[in-house]
Scaffold this motif. Sequence first.
Motif, PDB file in Angstrom:
ATOM      1  N   PHE A   1      34.117  41.604  32.903  1.00 33.38           N
ATOM      2  CA  PHE A   1      35.447  41.167  33.329  1.00 33.38           C
ATOM      3  C   PHE A   1      35.281  39.771  33.907  1.00 33.38           C
ATOM      4  CE2 PHE A   1      39.085  40.636  36.057  1.00 33.38           C
ATOM      5  CZ  PHE A   1      40.119  41.278  35.390  1.00 33.38           C
ATOM      6  N   ILE A   2      35.958  38.783  33.310  1.00 33.01           N
ATOM      7  CA  ILE A   2      35.711  37.378  33.626  1.00 33.01           C
ATOM      8  C   ILE A   2      36.996  36.721  34.124  1.00 33.01           C
ATOM      9  CG2 ILE A   2      35.021  35.150  32.668  1.00 33.01           C
ATOM     10  CD1 ILE A   2      33.632  36.945  30.397  1.00 33.01           C
ATOM     11  N   ALA A   3      36.960  36.158  35.316  1.00 33.78           N
ATOM     12  CA  ALA A   3      38.069  35.374  35.852  1.00 33.78           C
ATOM     13  C   ALA A   3      37.679  33.899  35.800  1.00 33.78           C
ATOM     14  CB  ALA A   3      38.383  35.793  37.285  1.00 33.78           C
ATOM     15  N   GLU A   4      38.566  33.066  35.275  1.00 37.05           N
ATOM     16  CA  GLU A   4      38.203  31.649  35.133  1.00 37.05           C
ATOM     17  C   GLU A   4      39.440  30.766  35.087  1.00 37.05           C
ATOM     18  OE1 GLU A   4      38.249  29.333  32.310  1.00 37.05           O
ATOM     19  OE2 GLU A   4      39.178  30.603  30.787  1.00 37.05           O
ATOM     20  N   ASP A   5      39.236  29.493  35.368  1.00 42.26           N
ATOM     21  CA  ASP A   5      40.288  28.482  35.293  1.00 42.26           C
ATOM     22  C   ASP A   5      39.627  27.167  34.920  1.00 42.26           C
ATOM     23  OD1 ASP A   5      42.451  26.798  35.534  1.00 42.26           O
ATOM     24  OD2 ASP A   5      42.438  26.773  37.722  1.00 42.26           O
ATOM     25  N   SER A   6      39.828  26.712  33.698  1.00 41.44           N
ATOM     26  CA  SER A   6      39.146  25.492  33.251  1.00 41.44           C
ATOM     27  C   SER A   6      39.568  24.277  34.068  1.00 41.44           C
ATOM     28  CB  SER A   6      39.430  25.245  31.767  1.00 41.44           C
ATOM     29  OG  SER A   6      40.791  24.930  31.556  1.00 41.44           O
ATOM     30  N   HIS A   7      40.754  24.332  34.689  1.00 42.41           N
ATOM     31  CA  HIS A   7      41.176  23.215  35.537  1.00 42.41           C
ATOM     32  C   HIS A   7      40.301  23.084  36.778  1.00 42.41           C
ATOM     33  CE1 HIS A   7      45.365  23.773  33.616  1.00 42.41           C
ATOM     34  NE2 HIS A   7      44.767  22.757  33.053  1.00 42.41           N
ATOM     35  N   GLN A   8      39.578  24.128  37.134  1.00 48.01           N
ATOM     36  CA  GLN A   8      38.716  24.093  38.318  1.00 48.01           C
ATOM     37  C   GLN A   8      37.240  23.977  37.948  1.00 48.01           C
ATOM     38  OE1 GLN A   8      39.910  26.600  41.819  1.00 48.01           O
ATOM     39  NE2 GLN A   8      41.190  27.647  40.315  1.00 48.01           N
TER      40      GLN A   8
END
Length: 746
Positions: free
Chosen positions: A537-544
């Motif tokens: 389960f992967i949480a991510e935000d390319s803006h960060q």
Amino acid sequence: MPTIIMTKWPVKIDGSVRSKAMAFLQKLSADDTTPGLHVEPIQQSADPRVRTGRVDQSYRAVMFRLDGAGEPHYVIHGVWQHDDAIAVAKKVRLKLNPINGLPQIEEIPVPADAGGGGEHAAAGPGGERPVRSDEPQDKPAVDVRRDEVDTREEPVPTEPLLGRRGVTRSDLVERLGVPVEVADLALVAPDEDGVLAVAQHHEGWLGTMLIDLATGDSVDTVRERMEIAAAPEPSDDDEALLRSLRRPAAQMQFTFIEDQDELRRVIESGDFGAWRVFLHPDQRRYVERPTKGPFRLSGGAGTGKTVVVVHRTRALARARPDARMLVTTFTRNLADSLRDSLQQLDPGVPVAGGPGEAGVHVTGIDALAFAVLRSAGGPSLGAATQAVLGDERPELRGRTPEGRWRAVVEGTSTDLPPQLAHEAFLAAEYATVVLPNRVLTEEQYLRVRRPGRGTPLDRKRRAAVWELISRYRAQGRVDGTLDYPETAAVAAAYLEGAGGEPRRLADHVLVDEGQDLSPGHWQLLRALVEPGPDDLFIAEDSHQRIYGPRLVLSRYGINIVGRSRRLTLNYRTTAQNLRYAMGILEEGEYVDLENVPEETGYRSARSGPEPELVDVASLPAELDLIADRVRGWLGTAVPAETIAVLVHDRFQRERVVSGLAERRVEVRAVDREKPVAGRPLVMTMHRAKGMEFSKVVLVLGDPSATERRFAGLDEAERADAELRERSVEYVAATRARDELVVVRRD
């Protein structure tokens, strides 16, 4: 035994009363017939279910009793001083909304001869705020809100926002169940900020509906998200209310307390709207939904990705207490924060001592890689280093010293241009191309694909790059050390079966801030857990993305194939601060971990003042301004530790700390340690990641310093560095909950 259902209390109580309220609720949950509780109905009340209970001589709790499932349930509305509690109890009613079937606590006007009154008013439809103590007590709360909206200073457009978007009064009232008086306020709001100003006065599903509409969602989308049925419950008897209270949309405002330990945590937190208690329906969906394989949850800063990771960890641990679970992220500070959050949510979650043990192990990704290698043993470790590096190292003697790449470049004669014979380029080439592809020879390097690297290399330049890489590896072989990317790659090879069978050390792996991980990290994570249901389960935000390279998960055996969702509602940052933060990203091109252009479209649940942008001519003027703003905030009721000054680097941090001390403003520099209460904090923008503050001064500093950091970089590396620079400032700007001051040097 009675079941306690907590709400977001409309009135906060101080510490001494809070402890008494906790004692009262603990006794209530054990036996509601205890004489000292004085659980009593109220004569002439709007709702026959309403009860009051004695917290102490001066304070009483207001609640609703529901009988269902063979036991009483108490919906706790709040605690007030005695007379105010009686007045509140006479006015409030718990009911099902006739349109959407969701529970709401509304206020019923009390006839003048019915008695009551008091300082506080009850929450209105959907749980809006009480009337302030300085407002006339016979004035309905809705009129106060109307005044607040109607007296906005901004010029009112010809047609208000919702009207321009085709939302009608019938849509709000008859399709969504918005109370008439609230619908009328929303429909006259001129813009997004105006609708948010109305939404802020309404907790739970009602406020969230208004936020969604203000930020562009259609009425149909809102109905789907809130799971509004075509035919709501035909009555609001106790059983129907209890079913409604368990609906995901209701649990943004109401939560069932499972045991006394959880009750204690809720009360002692002092913040009944805390993320660890109330979840948005989208968040709850991703917490509870099983997956058939790797799942990716994206979302901007403050949208609650970490909340979901923590709650999902708890849910999986409860479902399988004997499961081996790993929760990881890039930095040690964020890992510590995840561990603390999980303990706050549920201290009963089983804790594992390390990878491979039953329970939950929370750790930074590099610490995880070293832990895997420590467990490897001589022959197996040697086989893994042979597979990745081309030589056996059955014993590791530490980590590669910082500056090794620089030393190799300076000690080697090469025909490469300076931008390629540069430590940043070489380190990135090694970590993103050589290590994940297990390149051992020059011949292999001449043939290997280099997707995403940007800078083309012909055979001659590849050969020259390989010579430097070979020298770097030789130094590591001599002193028996590994750098961080090597450690992750070797640990992955060990788990994949180098020197033996594959070794799976986890049943579930959860990753926060996935955008910052490297290829070797992803190979390690893929090798940790057998592919299958609920594996990754992967949480991510390319803006960060402020650490890791741009990459695509499928290249490392992690196939999302449609199991990807996005959160868009920001709970932390005001709409005004969020607009400023998103503006930082406008000229950058961002792609996510599936190589898809990253979307924006984020919206905020809160409204506040516009960010203050200040240009200064010199360092002394910069320090004067910071001191003035921090000193002014310290003169308010804001806790000192919720004020932060964010800077680019440690040198700038120390300069600000000493400069403020000279101006008689005492602050505390924060590096790796946990912040403590008592003083405003000064830290780097990188260190602030994962944190939030009420007030933030964002110090952008001297533009020439940024230019110097990029000097000598290859064109592709420079473009990526500039993208990260935007991301760092975006992360820093979104740390501010309420007020943001941005200081720019001319």
